[in-house]
Design a protein around this motif. Structure first.
Motif, mmCIF file in Angstrom:
data_model
loop_
_atom_site.group_PDB
_atom_site.id
_atom_site.type_symbol
_atom_site.label_atom_id
_atom_site.label_comp_id
_atom_site.label_asym_id
_atom_site.label_seq_id
_atom_site.Cartn_x
_atom_site.Cartn_y
_atom_site.Cartn_z
ATOM 1 N N ASN A 82 66.444 -15.889 41.012
ATOM 2 C CA ASN A 82 66.025 -15.202 39.784
ATOM 3 C C ASN A 82 64.560 -14.790 39.860
ATOM 4 O O ASN A 82 64.191 -13.693 39.428
ATOM 5 C CB ASN A 82 66.271 -16.087 38.573
ATOM 6 N N SER A 83 63.719 -15.645 40.400
ATOM 7 C CA SER A 83 62.300 -15.323 40.538
ATOM 8 C C SER A 83 62.114 -14.154 41.506
ATOM 9 O O SER A 83 61.309 -13.258 41.261
ATOM 10 C CB SER A 83 61.549 -16.552 41.042
ATOM 11 N N PHE A 84 62.866 -14.170 42.596
ATOM 12 C CA PHE A 84 62.789 -13.089 43.578
ATOM 13 C C PHE A 84 63.217 -11.764 42.963
ATOM 14 O O PHE A 84 62.562 -10.732 43.152
ATOM 15 C CB PHE A 84 63.660 -13.443 44.790
ATOM 16 N N LYS A 85 64.296 -11.777 42.199
ATOM 17 C CA LYS A 85 64.783 -10.549 41.551
ATOM 18 C C LYS A 85 63.768 -10.024 40.541
ATOM 19 O O LYS A 85 63.556 -8.810 40.439
ATOM 20 C CB LYS A 85 66.112 -10.805 40.850
ATOM 21 N N MET A 86 63.140 -10.922 39.797
ATOM 22 C CA MET A 86 62.170 -10.497 38.801
ATOM 23 C C MET A 86 60.951 -9.868 39.473
ATOM 24 O O MET A 86 60.459 -8.824 39.035
ATOM 25 C CB MET A 86 61.739 -11.683 37.939
ATOM 26 N N LYS A 87 60.494 -10.462 40.558
ATOM 27 C CA LYS A 87 59.331 -9.910 41.254
ATOM 28 C C LYS A 87 59.668 -8.572 41.904
ATOM 29 O O LYS A 87 58.850 -7.654 41.892
ATOM 30 C CB LYS A 87 58.818 -10.909 42.278
ATOM 31 N N LEU A 88 60.868 -8.459 42.453
ATOM 32 C CA LEU A 88 61.284 -7.172 43.007
ATOM 33 C C LEU A 88 61.377 -6.110 41.916
ATOM 34 O O LEU A 88 61.018 -4.944 42.144
ATOM 35 C CB LEU A 88 62.641 -7.305 43.704
ATOM 36 N N SER A 89 61.825 -6.497 40.732
ATOM 37 C CA SER A 89 61.894 -5.557 39.616
ATOM 38 C C SER A 89 60.509 -5.070 39.219
ATOM 39 O O SER A 89 60.330 -3.889 38.903
ATOM 40 C CB SER A 89 62.567 -6.217 38.412
ATOM 41 N N VAL A 90 59.541 -5.952 39.242
ATOM 42 C CA VAL A 90 58.164 -5.555 38.932
ATOM 43 C C VAL A 90 57.658 -4.567 39.979
ATOM 44 O O VAL A 90 57.050 -3.540 39.641
ATOM 45 C CB VAL A 90 57.242 -6.795 38.849
ATOM 46 N N ILE A 91 57.931 -4.847 41.246
ATOM 47 C CA ILE A 91 57.472 -3.952 42.320
ATOM 48 C C ILE A 91 58.097 -2.574 42.177
ATOM 49 O O ILE A 91 57.410 -1.548 42.239
ATOM 50 C CB ILE A 91 57.780 -4.574 43.694
ATOM 51 N N PHE A 92 59.428 -2.528 41.963
ATOM 52 C CA PHE A 92 60.091 -1.236 41.812
ATOM 53 C C PHE A 92 59.654 -0.526 40.533
ATOM 54 O O PHE A 92 59.544 0.698 40.494
ATOM 55 C CB PHE A 92 61.614 -1.391 41.835
ATOM 56 N N GLY A 93 59.381 -1.277 39.467
ATOM 57 C CA GLY A 93 58.908 -0.678 38.225
ATOM 58 C C GLY A 93 57.547 -0.035 38.387
ATOM 59 O O GLY A 93 57.302 1.074 37.892
ATOM 60 N N VAL A 94 56.642 -0.699 39.084
ATOM 61 C CA VAL A 94 55.309 -0.135 39.315
ATOM 62 C C VAL A 94 55.408 1.108 40.198
ATOM 63 O O VAL A 94 54.740 2.117 39.949
ATOM 64 C CB VAL A 94 54.362 -1.196 39.926
ATOM 65 N N MET A 95 56.276 1.054 41.212
ATOM 66 C CA MET A 95 56.469 2.239 42.051
ATOM 67 C C MET A 95 57.036 3.398 41.233
ATOM 68 O O MET A 95 56.612 4.547 41.395
ATOM 69 C CB MET A 95 57.422 1.908 43.211
ATOM 70 N N HIS A 96 57.958 3.100 40.334
ATOM 71 C CA HIS A 96 58.563 4.134 39.490
ATOM 72 C C HIS A 96 57.531 4.737 38.541
ATOM 73 O O HIS A 96 57.480 5.960 38.348
ATOM 74 C CB HIS A 96 59.725 3.518 38.718
ATOM 75 N N MET A 97 56.700 3.899 37.934
ATOM 76 C CA MET A 97 55.657 4.409 37.045
ATOM 77 C C MET A 97 54.643 5.258 37.807
ATOM 78 O O MET A 97 54.204 6.308 37.318
ATOM 79 C CB MET A 97 54.940 3.251 36.337
#
Length: 109
Positions: free
Chosen positions: A13-28
């Motif tokens: 769950n922690s890994f998925k959340m951190k990956l989501s943050v990385i992809f979100g920043v790339m998307h923004m």
């Protein structure tokens, strides 16, 4: 080694959340770069100076730094010392509140 650990779900769950943050920043960042293309196409240099540059600075200074800290935490701390690693959430909150960090991720932070 995480497959054999008792806290596999917590790690996943922690890994998925951190990956989501990385992809979100790339998307923004991609969206902000598209706005630069719009500003140049419609010949609005004032929007580039007053809108695009501050957006990129804020995004990269705050959330780009968070992504860098995520990668540092992944590659510097191993499974044994991960309990001693600083919390990224608390670090970012303290940065916004202008408080000194509790635990340091690297010397000079």
């Amino acid at each position: 080694i995480w497959r054999q650990a008792s806290n596999e779900l917590t790690y996943t769950n922690s890994f998925k959340m951190k990956l989501s943050v990385i992809f979100g920043v790339m998307h923004m960042m991609f969206g902000v770069c598209l706005s630069l293309l719009n500003h140049t196409y419609f010949h609005r240099p004032l929007n580039i100076i007053c809108e695009f540059i501050p957006q990129v600075l804020f995004l990269m200074c705050m959330f780009g730094y968070l992504v860098i800290m995520i990668f540092m935490k992944w590659f510097i701390f191993d499974a044994e010392s991960s309990s001693q690693a600083p919390s990224l959430l608390i670090t970012i909150i303290n940065m916004f509140l202008l408080k000194p960090p509790g635990l340091l991720l690297y010397p000079g932070q």
